[in-house]
Design an enzyme around this catalytic site. Structure first.
Site, PDB file in Angstrom:
ATOM      1  N   ILE A  29       0.969  -1.291  -0.056  1.00 32.25           N
ATOM      2  CA  ILE A  29       0.127   0.203  -0.081  1.00 32.25           C
ATOM      3  C   ILE A  29       0.967   1.091  -0.010  1.00 32.25           C
ATOM      4  O   ILE A  29       1.775   1.271   0.833  1.00 32.25           O
ATOM      5  CB  ILE A  29      -0.742  -0.099   1.106  1.00 32.25           C
ATOM      6  CG1 ILE A  29      -1.852  -1.266   1.216  1.00 32.25           C
ATOM      7  CG2 ILE A  29      -1.738   1.303   1.464  1.00 32.25           C
ATOM      8  CD1 ILE A  29      -2.461  -1.561   2.511  1.00 32.25           C
ATOM      9  N   ASN A  75      -6.639   0.898 -10.185  1.00 34.69           N
ATOM     10  CA  ASN A  75      -6.343  -0.520  -9.376  1.00 34.69           C
ATOM     11  C   ASN A  75      -7.548  -1.518 -10.134  1.00 34.69           C
ATOM     12  O   ASN A  75      -8.733  -1.093 -10.218  1.00 34.69           O
ATOM     13  CB  ASN A  75      -6.555  -0.193  -8.197  1.00 34.69           C
ATOM     14  CG  ASN A  75      -6.069  -1.484  -7.353  1.00 34.69           C
ATOM     15  OD1 ASN A  75      -5.333  -2.320  -7.715  1.00 34.69           O
ATOM     16  ND2 ASN A  75      -6.994  -1.843  -6.153  1.00 34.69           N
ATOM     17  N   THR A  76      -7.154  -2.741 -10.141  1.00 37.06           N
ATOM     18  CA  THR A  76      -8.252  -3.681 -10.292  1.00 37.06           C
ATOM     19  C   THR A  76      -8.174  -4.642  -8.925  1.00 37.06           C
ATOM     20  O   THR A  76      -7.139  -4.797  -8.263  1.00 37.06           O
ATOM     21  CB  THR A  76      -7.980  -4.776 -11.327  1.00 37.06           C
ATOM     22  OG1 THR A  76      -8.898  -5.613 -11.505  1.00 37.06           O
ATOM     23  CG2 THR A  76      -6.633  -5.343 -11.515  1.00 37.06           C
ATOM     24  N   HIS A  77      -9.620  -4.997  -8.430  1.00 36.15           N
ATOM     25  CA  HIS A  77      -9.697  -5.573  -7.193  1.00 36.15           C
ATOM     26  C   HIS A  77     -10.462  -6.519  -7.224  1.00 36.15           C
ATOM     27  O   HIS A  77     -11.619  -6.503  -8.169  1.00 36.15           O
ATOM     28  CB  HIS A  77     -10.396  -4.433  -6.377  1.00 36.15           C
ATOM     29  CG  HIS A  77     -10.670  -5.107  -4.813  1.00 36.15           C
ATOM     30  ND1 HIS A  77      -9.495  -5.058  -3.985  1.00 36.15           N
ATOM     31  CD2 HIS A  77     -11.583  -5.569  -4.235  1.00 36.15           C
ATOM     32  CE1 HIS A  77     -10.207  -5.956  -2.704  1.00 36.15           C
ATOM     33  NE2 HIS A  77     -11.343  -5.943  -2.835  1.00 36.15           N
TER      34      HIS A  77
HETATM   35  C1  GRF Z   1      -5.701  -9.931  -9.327  1.00 38.72           C
HETATM   36  O1  GRF Z   1      -6.811 -10.624  -8.873  1.00 38.72           O
HETATM   37  C2  GRF Z   1      -5.935  -8.263  -8.700  1.00 38.72           C
HETATM   38  O2  GRF Z   1      -7.101  -7.983  -8.515  1.00 38.72           O
HETATM   39  C3  GRF Z   1      -5.262  -8.424  -7.172  1.00 38.72           C
HETATM   40  O3  GRF Z   1      -4.129  -9.036  -7.468  1.00 38.72           O
HETATM   41  C4  GRF Z   1      -4.224 -10.055  -8.535  1.00 38.72           C
HETATM   42  C5  GRF Z   1      -3.077  -9.962  -9.642  1.00 38.72           C
HETATM   43  O4  GRF Z   1      -3.020 -11.270 -10.281  1.00 38.72           O
HETATM   44  N1  GRF Z   1      -5.081  -6.989  -6.594  1.00 38.72           N
HETATM   45  P1  GRF Z   1      -1.703 -11.326 -11.225  1.00 38.72           P
HETATM   46  O5  GRF Z   1      -0.542 -11.315 -10.423  1.00 38.72           O
HETATM   47  O6  GRF Z   1      -1.645 -10.279 -12.557  1.00 38.72           O
HETATM   48  O7  GRF Z   1      -2.061 -12.795 -11.720  1.00 38.72           O
END
Ligand code: GRF
Length: 187
Positions: free
Chosen positions: A83, A98-100
């Site tokens: 973070i 960000n993707t969550h």
């Molecule tokens: C994803 O599910 C993202 O949302 C989360 O971490 C994961 C990353 O996956 N925060 P990868 O390392 O790109 O396979």
């Protein structure tokens, strides 16, 4: 791109020919190897401290300094394991995505998939949002649902969510780049 993990989302962005200028990692990881394989500059701002004495603000300054020479227009996080403090938001205001792996505002935090399973929800999903200094907050740009199936465990559900993220994140990042290029705000 900021990444720490297996880099499968980074791979999806590269596969969609998004202009990834530099990859920043906070630890040795597959995402780092992937960026080297793809010929993308890699900045390793390695964390030496994962304990309570970790100086988040000093570390964030290191990340900002590592990014500075690349003059990036947008910062996209994909599984970055640290973070970051306020300095990154000051350097790229409204320009960090960000993707969550959950439907925010439900299930914020590191254990979003586990928490969704524990809550017994029938549907979860993923969220792409503009990052703010408050973790997993910020305006939502895209969401897509993923059904929780009988027999799902954390690994199986996380992987099904990532299948969707690998499609939704590149599309959303591309739209964000286009909006910024037109001089528009993302929010
Ligand atoms: C994803 O599910 C993202 O949302 C989360 O971490 C994961 C990353 O996956 N925060 P990868 O390392 O790109 O396979």
């Amino acid at each position: 791109m900021l990444a720490s993990g297996t880099g499968t989302i980074l791979r999806a962005l590269i596969g969609e020919a998004l202009p990834v200028t530099v990859v920043v990692v906070d630890r040795p990881c597959l995402a780092a190897e992937l960026s080297l394989e793809a010929g993308i500059p890699l900045e390793q701002v390695l964390r030496s401290d994962f304990g309570s004495s970790f100086d988040r603000d000093a570390y964030t300054e290191e990340v900002v300094s590592a990014l500075e020479p690349y003059e990036v227009g947008l910062v996209a996080m994909a599984g970055f394991g640290t973070i970051l403090g306020k300095a990154i938001h000051a350097a790229y205001p409204g320009r960090i995505l960000n993707t969550h792996p959950a439907l925010l505002p439900a299930f914020k935090g590191w254990h979003a998939v586990r928490d969704a399973l524990a809550a017994g929800v029938a549907v979860t999903g993923c969220t792409v949002h503009v990052a703010t200094p408050d973790v997993d907050e910020g305006p939502i740009l895209a969401q897509e649902t993923v059904a929780v199936l009988p027999g799902d465990d954390e690994a199986s559900l996380a992987e099904r969510i990532k299948v969707v993220e690998r499609r939704v994140y590149p599309v959303t990042v591309r739209r964000a780049i286009e909006r910024l290029e037109r001089g528009e705000e993302l929010t």
